[in-house]
Enzyme design. Sequence first.
Site, short mmCIF file in Angstrom:
data_model
loop_
_atom_site.label_atom_id
_atom_site.label_comp_id
_atom_site.label_asym_id
_atom_site.label_seq_id
_atom_site.Cartn_x
_atom_site.Cartn_y
_atom_site.Cartn_z
N ASN A 163 33.77 39.04 28.57
CA ASN A 163 32.60 38.71 29.34
C ASN A 163 32.76 38.51 30.82
OD1 ASN A 163 30.47 37.21 30.19
ND2 ASN A 163 30.42 35.56 28.48
N ASP A 164 33.42 37.68 31.39
CA ASP A 164 33.72 37.42 32.80
C ASP A 164 34.43 38.84 33.43
OD1 ASP A 164 32.54 34.94 32.51
OD2 ASP A 164 34.87 33.96 32.36
N VAL A 165 35.11 39.47 32.70
CA VAL A 165 35.63 40.65 33.36
C VAL A 165 34.81 41.87 33.52
CG1 VAL A 165 37.99 39.99 32.75
CG2 VAL A 165 36.76 41.58 31.28
#
Lengths: 92, 462
Positions: B388-390
């Site tokens: 997700n964040d990456v």
Amino acid sequence: MGELMIGLYVFVLATLAGREVITKVPPTLHTPLMSGANAISGIAIVGAIVVAARAEGGVQMALGIAAIAMATFNVIGGFMVTDRMLAMFRKR
Amino acid sequence: MTTEFMVELAYLLSAYLFVVGLKRLQSPATARVGNALASLAMFIAIIATIVDTEILSWSGILIGIAIGGVLGGLAARMVEMTAMPQLVGILNGSGGGASALVAVAEFLNSPGIGVGTPGVTILLGTLIGGVTLSGSFIAFAKLQEIMTTDPITFPGQNAFNAILVVAIVSVGAMVLGVFGGQDPTTMFYIFGGLSLALGILLVIPIGGADMPVVISLLNSYSGLAASAAGFVIGNMALIISGALVGASGLILTQLMCKGMNRSLANVAFGGFGGGAKVDRALIGKRPVKRADAEAVAAELGYVNSVVVVPGYGLAVAQAQHELRKIGDLLEARGVDVKYAIHPVAGRMPGHMNVLLAEADVSYDKLYDLEDVNDDFSNVDAVLVVGANDVVNPAARDPQSIIAGMPILNVDKARRVIVMKRSLSPGFAGIDNDLFYMDNTLMFFGDAKDQMAELVREVRDLA
């Protein structure tokens, strides 16, 4: 030059050598690098043997046995698990 | 030649082989030999020590080796690859603990040591080793989820830690008799206790998402502890090996911090994770395009190039074997398949690569962020699984809390398929614009079930 200074020179130069070698390890191998390097830090086993060898019982012996057990765990566990991981890296 | 000279040469050979062994880790093709060379180096150092030391009693040594060897061998054989951070955590701790015990034994051998180099090195060895031991224990407990993975903070924490450091320095001075009057042995035990307390306090404020940094840092400490023990007993092999490990851990720590776009100070004192000021009510309220396994199979099976982006969610679901099957099937159809791996995709440096290697993905198909990031505009389809964040393009927005974090530029690809359980945010706690883009398809569900379904659908493609 005293023993301490020689030791410090060796320490600094070894750190630089380690830096050169390890910055070139690709990210894909960073976990085995860590477990392998970790096993190397089990070199404390050398100190542990020295402690246990001169102990004639009592606290010194207990410390020596504990230090050897921990260091051996570190060495054997570290090198074996690193080998197990590296064996998985195959090219097909 | 005297025995002493031979022993010194053996230690030199051992140090040389450690460096050569680490150098072989520069390629997966030579790495296994490198590890074997490092093991040989250790064996040589141990033999040299035994030859050099007058051993009064073998029984203690053999008992220690038997206990440590059996436990180490069992742990190495039985550990699941997903649990590797925990094992490395315990290994760090036991190495640091062994170094600390060597320093402790050396002190008890000559308690009235007084001010001077030997006393200071003993205290340093005890301190670094003690911090490594207790800090690694807490890191293990967090990774194993025996204790909460949330940061543990309390008011005045940093001031408290500062006072603790001052106390350690003062008690250390008392051990060496600087102020006179105190019993050195009693003070030394207090010093050891405070060192252990410091290790605990340094790790509890760090959240679960930051564990890759902590494990790397403790790795570095375990090396420094060995070096300190080397100064204590005057052994160059320990100093050199410890320095190598210290450098290695420090480099990995820096890389992990860079991968999360945070400074080491921010990780150490930040209490990061879940604290971001984001309007969570808005997360996941925008419309997305959904796809089922059949549609995803069609998107992947009729193109030239596919890049897979695995995240930790994949490993949690144990779906990496299904993912590899999909990759194989696509390759059999003539699709070029690559795996793009973010530096902090797993729970320790390089963790995701090991998990994919275990699932039999060929290592030359694993690409690091720098190697693959400029090519996404030429990629037909990207399959993001459990990350997700990456892959959050918000990192390019200077206003975002993840501004500047290195991300995989998957949004540049012609088609993006995101396999995820729901639209819930990642560790950063923010929404991800990638999910709502025109060229993105959301493939919802449990990673293991959906990947198995996708295997069947890709197999059935004409």
